[in-house]
Design an enzyme around this catalytic site. Structure first.
Site, PDB file in Angstrom:
ATOM      1  N   HIS A   1       9.395  -0.944   0.016  1.00 12.53           N
ATOM      2  CA  HIS A   1       8.692  -1.236  -1.234  1.00 12.53           C
ATOM      3  C   HIS A   1       7.428  -0.412  -1.456  1.00 12.53           C
ATOM      4  CE1 HIS A   1       8.624  -4.687  -4.377  1.00 12.53           C
ATOM      5  NE2 HIS A   1       9.538  -3.778  -4.641  1.00 12.53           N
TER       6      HIS A   1
ATOM      7  N   CYS B   1       3.914  -8.087  -3.990  1.00 10.95           N
ATOM      8  CA  CYS B   1       4.497  -7.515  -2.783  1.00 10.95           C
ATOM      9  C   CYS B   1       4.112  -6.071  -2.476  1.00 10.95           C
ATOM     10  CB  CYS B   1       6.015  -7.654  -2.808  1.00 10.95           C
ATOM     11  SG  CYS B   1       6.757  -7.464  -4.436  1.00 10.95           S
TER      12      CYS B   1
END
Length: 519
Positions: free
Chosen positions: A139, A76
């Protein structure tokens, strides 16, 4: 009949090109819908037999389907950094050199984040007068200097890390949820995720945030960029009460169904507000489905392995482009595409230039979207600091192979459950560079049948791939690795705004150590 059909196609392409020029002058809106760990085979239009994604299937019927679209990494954080920067993780620093070919990301303990030197997509769009919002998971670093509002976004509702937990706020703090520059609560404390039932209303909140933002920008007549980075299909998987127990696929299917519902609400809002014909929407995922969750995760369709690997299941994503009146409906493009291409494409559609002082890996897909052209280009599959594989046309060559270590495998972690390909899905890192493994993905999407090195097919097709690798490495300047160092002291102990909620916690003394990456 053939001549009449050809004339209609030419007229349609002329109209699209004219519309394209018009939309450049009227500043189209942009929405990127990025799912989390959603697999290629999770959508009905890509073959899921349960047919539980009616809105996404309709979106595909009204737009363009991309069966050969990829993330830039099988994990990710590096994938998202590549999307935002238009550059491979090896260039933007989202990798580690602590161990060879290891996947790394941004847990709470990470000291690094997206470098200031990277020029992100919202920064480019901001110059064109866009208002930018991210909803969901960032993130790219949880420390304030790495936050989205420091890198081109005007608004943020979401979290800097994955929704892991609950934690005790003593050894590990719960993840904060932000509205813009300050936290407004924490997962499991203020934003509940029931780990027993999987119930959470987070996706409904993310849907409403999107609808409100769109309405506000349309009212203000401001061009907008919405990055809808929802994460319900990332473990621990969750869905709201109205969707729980409704899918034939269990909790994961419930989450997919709710996200599909959200896609429908957003597209219908654009239509209702009369801006659908001036809004480009792209749907995709950050990496392949987490097949190590076996029946509790997603599906990568016919492809080998999943998340964490550079086999097709790890990086080929379910992708759809939608723009009524601009993109002809019902089209399928076999363009080799990458999430990094959205960087260059959106810059082009907004009338902005991409940076010229660095290598940008994304290509402009405008001709693909409006004329269904195909651009010949290689795709590079990286795992950490190593170039693992390259695809050119229908052929893919593996220069390194491995899934995960035999020690992890024996402990029950399997990145390729039920898929054992001799000398391919190896549990030790195998250097295949002297004689790369070659596959034809058209007739062998599962990467099961190695083309014999002595065959004429191998000899004819390995050369162009080797040339592409040589050109790539010749111009490669690796970025400063951001994912090497970890420190418990940098976790989300006292984020901005915590004092207003009485949720500031005491951090331990700083003690930086080299991060350990097992995958």
């Amino acid at each position: 009949m053939a001549a009449a059909h050809k004339h209609k196609m030419i007229l349609a392409l002329f109209t699209l090109n004219l519309c394209y020029q018009i939309c450049l002058s009227s500043k189209p809106n942009f929405i990127i819908m990025l799912m989390d760990d959603m697999g290629w085979g999770d959508l009905g239009v890509f073959g899921d037999p349960n047919k539980e994604t009616p809105n996404l299937d309709t979106m595909a019927a009204q737009g363009m389907l991309f069966p050969d679209f990829y993330s830039a990494n099988p994990l990710c954080s590096p994938s998202r950094a590549a999307l935002m920067s238009g550059r491979l993780p090896i260039r933007n620093g989202f990798y580690t050199t602590n161990a060879h070919a290891r996947n790394a990301y941004t847990p709470q303990v990470i000291m690094g984040g997206i470098p200031d030197e990277e020029i992100l997509l919202p920064e480019i769009l901001k110059k064109a007068g866009y208002r930018n919002k991210i909803i969901g998971k960032w993130h790219l670093g949880q420390q304030p200097q790495y936050h989205p509002l420091k890198h081109g976004f005007d608004e943020w509702f979401g979290a800097p890390n994955c929704h892991f937990g609950p934690y005790n706020n003593k050894k590990t703090p719960n993840i904060p949820v932000y509205r813009n520059a300050e936290m407004i609560g924490r997962y499991y404390q203020d934003f509940v995720i029931d780990r027993k039932t999987g119930e959470s209303n987070l996706t409904q909140i993310y849907i409403q945030e999107a609808l409100t933002f769109i309405e506000s920008q349309v009212t203000d007549k401001t061009p907008f960029f919405l990055y809808w980075a929802v994460d319900a299909t990332h473990g621990p998987v969750y869905a709201s009460k109205q969707f729980l127990g409704k899918s034939r696929r269990g909790l994961y299917g419930d989450a997919v169904s709710e996200l599909d519902y959200g896609v429908g609400k957003i597209l219908n809002k654009l239509i209702q507000l009369g801006v659908d014909k001036n809004t480009f929407v792209f749907f995709s995922s950050d990496n392949g489905a987490a097949t190590y969750d076996k029946g509790h995760g997603g599906s990568n369709g016919p492809f080998l392995c999943g998340k964490e690997t550079t086999f097709e299941g790890g990086m080929r994503e379910p992708s759809i482009a939608w723009w009524p009146g601009r993109i002809l409906p019902g089209q399928v493009s076999h363009q080799l595409g990458s999430l990094m291409d959205l960087y260059t494409t959106l810059a082009s559609l907004s009338g902005q230039q991409i940076p010229t002082d660095r290598v940008v890996d994304g290509v402009d897909l405008s001709k693909v979207l409006f004329g269904n052209y195909e651009i010949n280009r290689p795709l590079f599959y990286y795992r950490g600091n190593e170039l693992m594989a390259v695809r050119l046309g229908q052929y893919k060559a593996h220069f390194w192979t491995w899934t995960n270590s035999i020690e992890e495998f024996k402990r029950g972690t399997d990145f390729c459950p039920g898929q054992i390909i001799e000398n391919v899905t190896t549990h030790n890192q195998v250097n295949q560079t002297a004689q790369p493994l070659l596959f034809h993905l058209g007739r062998d999407p599962g990467e099961k049948y190695i083309i014999k090195p002595g065959s004429s097919e191998y000899k004819e097709n390995i050369g162009p791939i080797l040339t592409a690798v040589e050109d790539h490495k010749k111009n490669l300047i690796p970025g400063e690795p951001q994912l090497n160092w970890c420190d418990d002291a940098v976790m989300n102990w006292s984020p901005p705004g915590c004092e207003k909620l009485n949720q500031c916690y005491t951090a331990p003394p700083s003690k930086p150590t080299k991060c350990v990456w097992n995958h």
